[in-house]
Scaffold this motif. Sequence first.
Motif, PDB file in Angstrom:
ATOM      1  N   GLY A 309      35.640 -12.864   3.848  1.00 55.85           N
ATOM      2  CA  GLY A 309      35.065 -13.167   5.149  1.00 55.85           C
ATOM      3  C   GLY A 309      35.956 -12.812   6.324  1.00 55.85           C
ATOM      4  N   GLU A 310      35.371 -12.884   7.510  1.00 60.06           N
ATOM      5  CA  GLU A 310      36.098 -12.571   8.731  1.00 60.06           C
ATOM      6  C   GLU A 310      36.965 -13.757   9.132  1.00 60.06           C
ATOM      7  N   PHE A 311      38.040 -13.477   9.841  1.00 57.72           N
ATOM      8  CA  PHE A 311      38.947 -14.533  10.259  1.00 57.72           C
ATOM      9  C   PHE A 311      39.792 -14.068  11.440  1.00 57.72           C
ATOM     10  N   LYS A 312      40.438 -15.014  12.075  1.00 58.55           N
ATOM     11  CA  LYS A 312      41.356 -14.717  13.163  1.00 58.55           C
ATOM     12  C   LYS A 312      42.757 -14.561  12.593  1.00 58.55           C
ATOM     13  N   ALA A 313      43.340 -13.403  12.784  1.00 58.47           N
ATOM     14  CA  ALA A 313      44.695 -13.149  12.305  1.00 58.47           C
ATOM     15  C   ALA A 313      45.706 -13.475  13.396  1.00 58.47           C
ATOM     16  N   ASP A 314      46.844 -13.986  12.995  1.00 51.70           N
ATOM     17  CA  ASP A 314      47.936 -14.251  13.918  1.00 51.70           C
ATOM     18  C   ASP A 314      48.444 -12.914  14.457  1.00 51.70           C
ATOM     19  N   GLU A 315      48.501 -12.772  15.767  1.00 48.78           N
ATOM     20  CA  GLU A 315      48.928 -11.522  16.388  1.00 48.78           C
ATOM     21  C   GLU A 315      50.322 -11.633  16.993  1.00 48.78           C
ATOM     22  N   VAL A 316      51.093 -12.616  16.521  1.00 49.31           N
ATOM     23  CA  VAL A 316      52.463 -12.753  16.987  1.00 49.31           C
ATOM     24  C   VAL A 316      53.262 -11.506  16.616  1.00 49.31           C
ATOM     25  N   SER A 317      54.262 -11.188  17.417  1.00 46.39           N
ATOM     26  CA  SER A 317      55.128 -10.060  17.104  1.00 46.39           C
ATOM     27  C   SER A 317      55.934 -10.369  15.847  1.00 46.39           C
ATOM     28  N   LEU A 318      55.754  -9.581  14.806  1.00 46.35           N
ATOM     29  CA  LEU A 318      56.499  -9.811  13.567  1.00 46.35           C
ATOM     30  C   LEU A 318      57.963  -9.410  13.718  1.00 46.35           C
ATOM     31  N   SER A 319      58.253  -8.591  14.697  1.00 45.97           N
ATOM     32  CA  SER A 319      59.650  -8.271  15.005  1.00 45.97           C
ATOM     33  C   SER A 319      60.351  -9.518  15.536  1.00 45.97           C
ATOM     34  N   ALA A 320      59.649 -10.302  16.366  1.00 46.43           N
ATOM     35  CA  ALA A 320      60.211 -11.556  16.881  1.00 46.43           C
ATOM     36  C   ALA A 320      60.319 -12.592  15.766  1.00 46.43           C
ATOM     37  N   VAL A 321      59.292 -12.671  14.914  1.00 51.36           N
ATOM     38  CA  VAL A 321      59.310 -13.614  13.790  1.00 51.36           C
ATOM     39  C   VAL A 321      60.500 -13.348  12.878  1.00 51.36           C
ATOM     40  N   ALA A 322      60.773 -12.082  12.618  1.00 56.58           N
ATOM     41  CA  ALA A 322      61.849 -11.712  11.693  1.00 56.58           C
ATOM     42  C   ALA A 322      63.201 -12.251  12.142  1.00 56.58           C
ATOM     43  N   LYS A 323      63.383 -12.395  13.416  1.00 58.63           N
ATOM     44  CA  LYS A 323      64.664 -12.895  13.928  1.00 58.63           C
ATOM     45  C   LYS A 323      64.873 -14.378  13.590  1.00 58.63           C
ATOM     46  N   ASN A 324      63.807 -15.077  13.197  1.00 56.62           N
ATOM     47  CA  ASN A 324      63.913 -16.493  12.849  1.00 56.62           C
ATOM     48  C   ASN A 324      64.190 -16.730  11.366  1.00 56.62           C
ATOM     49  N   ILE A 325      64.283 -15.690  10.580  1.00 55.73           N
ATOM     50  CA  ILE A 325      64.411 -15.857   9.137  1.00 55.73           C
ATOM     51  C   ILE A 325      65.710 -16.575   8.735  1.00 55.73           C
ATOM     52  N   PRO A 326      66.862 -16.278   9.339  1.00 51.35           N
ATOM     53  CA  PRO A 326      68.064 -17.060   8.994  1.00 51.35           C
ATOM     54  C   PRO A 326      67.893 -18.553   9.245  1.00 51.35           C
ATOM     55  N   GLU A 327      67.248 -18.919  10.351  1.00 53.31           N
ATOM     56  CA  GLU A 327      66.984 -20.320  10.655  1.00 53.31           C
ATOM     57  C   GLU A 327      66.020 -20.918   9.640  1.00 53.31           C
ATOM     58  N   ALA A 328      65.034 -20.120   9.218  1.00 52.17           N
ATOM     59  CA  ALA A 328      64.075 -20.593   8.215  1.00 52.17           C
ATOM     60  C   ALA A 328      64.767 -20.930   6.908  1.00 52.17           C
ATOM     61  N   GLN A 329      65.690 -20.084   6.467  1.00 49.92           N
ATOM     62  CA  GLN A 329      66.393 -20.355   5.219  1.00 49.92           C
ATOM     63  C   GLN A 329      67.262 -21.601   5.333  1.00 49.92           C
ATOM     64  N   LYS A 330      67.851 -21.806   6.485  1.00 52.56           N
ATOM     65  CA  LYS A 330      68.655 -23.010   6.713  1.00 52.56           C
ATOM     66  C   LYS A 330      67.781 -24.259   6.604  1.00 52.56           C
ATOM     67  N   ILE A 331      66.598 -24.201   7.189  1.00 46.41           N
ATOM     68  CA  ILE A 331      65.676 -25.335   7.136  1.00 46.41           C
ATOM     69  C   ILE A 331      65.243 -25.607   5.694  1.00 46.41           C
ATOM     70  N   PHE A 332      64.922 -24.551   4.944  1.00 45.30           N
ATOM     71  CA  PHE A 332      64.559 -24.717   3.541  1.00 45.30           C
ATOM     72  C   PHE A 332      65.672 -25.440   2.782  1.00 45.30           C
ATOM     73  N   ASN A 333      66.884 -25.012   3.001  1.00 44.87           N
ATOM     74  CA  ASN A 333      68.024 -25.605   2.291  1.00 44.87           C
ATOM     75  C   ASN A 333      68.185 -27.088   2.639  1.00 44.87           C
ATOM     76  N   GLU A 334      68.052 -27.405   3.914  1.00 41.27           N
ATOM     77  CA  GLU A 334      68.191 -28.789   4.350  1.00 41.27           C
ATOM     78  C   GLU A 334      67.082 -29.677   3.805  1.00 41.27           C
ATOM     79  N   ALA A 335      65.895 -29.095   3.598  1.00 44.23           N
ATOM     80  CA  ALA A 335      64.746 -29.855   3.091  1.00 44.23           C
ATOM     81  C   ALA A 335      64.809 -30.025   1.572  1.00 44.23           C
ATOM     82  N   GLY A 336      65.738 -29.337   0.918  1.00 46.48           N
ATOM     83  CA  GLY A 336      65.809 -29.406  -0.534  1.00 46.48           C
ATOM     84  C   GLY A 336      64.687 -28.648  -1.222  1.00 46.48           C
ATOM     85  N   TRP A 337      64.155 -27.640  -0.527  1.00 42.55           N
ATOM     86  CA  TRP A 337      63.089 -26.783  -1.072  1.00 42.55           C
ATOM     87  C   TRP A 337      63.747 -25.790  -2.002  1.00 42.55           C
ATOM     88  N   LYS A 338      63.560 -25.936  -3.291  1.00 42.87           N
ATOM     89  CA  LYS A 338      64.249 -25.089  -4.282  1.00 42.87           C
ATOM     90  C   LYS A 338      63.701 -23.675  -4.286  1.00 42.87           C
TER      91      LYS A 338
END
Length: 338
Positions: A309-338
């Motif tokens: 079916g049809e849907f609304k896709a997130d149109e955020v800049s993936l180049s901007a999102v990519a810059k948050n990946i180090p922070e994302a991994q830090k958050i995963f580690n702090e949450a105990g997400w294996k």
Amino acid sequence: MFKSSTALAATLVATLTTAAAAEGELNLYSSRHYDTDERLYTDFEEQTGIKINRIEGKAKELMARMEAEGANSPADLLLTVDTSRLEGAKNAGLLQSIDSAVLEEKIPANLQDSDNQWFGFSQRSRIIFYDKAEVANPPMTYLDLAKPEYKGMVCIRSSTNTYNQTLLASIIEHHGAEAAKGWADGVVANMAREPQGGDTDQLRGIVSGECDISVANSYYFARGHRKNVKGLSDSIEAIGWVFPAQDAEGSHMNLSGGGVAAHAPNKDNAIKFLEYLASDKAQAYFSAGNDEYPVVAGAELAPSIAKLGEFKADEVSLSAVAKNIPEAQKIFNEAGWK
């Protein structure tokens, strides 16, 4: 696991001293592991007369190889999956900026690097799936997955999975780091089991009754409709799906893309291949052959994926999102997400 023959690998290594600059060749390093991509390669060769020499392997292995080869690398082009890997290649100095009016016109701005070092060519939506018989009110957003009402119900992949890393990076971009931390903590509390397996295994978890809700990329589910996938296809009608955040940012999209290698001996041929991937014909191959969403407007959509079916896709800049990946991994580690 490398699919290329030892002979091909030896041939490419031998070109290190000569820079593999022969006209009419393209040295492609690819971590896309889909047999259906063969049609992309043969069609390009037939159209252009350019011979593609391929090395295939895991993204980290190919990137490590390019780093080790340095300025003598024969690589012209890197193809890989997910924004995190494309950005990782850029940050490691493995790619170069290019100029292409074709790519600028056809590839949406949010699906390409801000410095024109990588471009997306196909997409997969990261969807919430659920057991229709067990879940009357499924989560409607990614943030909803952290609600206490879903405690013990969620199957999801590990924190080392690139799809989850980019998803969390997008949550940071839209909602901030504090909200992202709360989300990760909540999802960990709601897990039906420790993270394990791939995306298809999360869907199989619903079929087996291990969990009632899971998160997976759209093409794994669509594939289960198009052909027989063990442990999924026979019970696939029992699974419902939600494209998340339709009243907000829209459904998160994972990207498959590529960029020209920093020391490409056949740079012009590499650009030609990227432009070919943006053609209507190649875009249709991505969809029909691997149940992916095209990135070029108006490209043909395969029935297996259109079924969702049809849907609304997130149109955020993936180049901007990519810059948050180090922070994302830090958050995963702090949450105990294996």
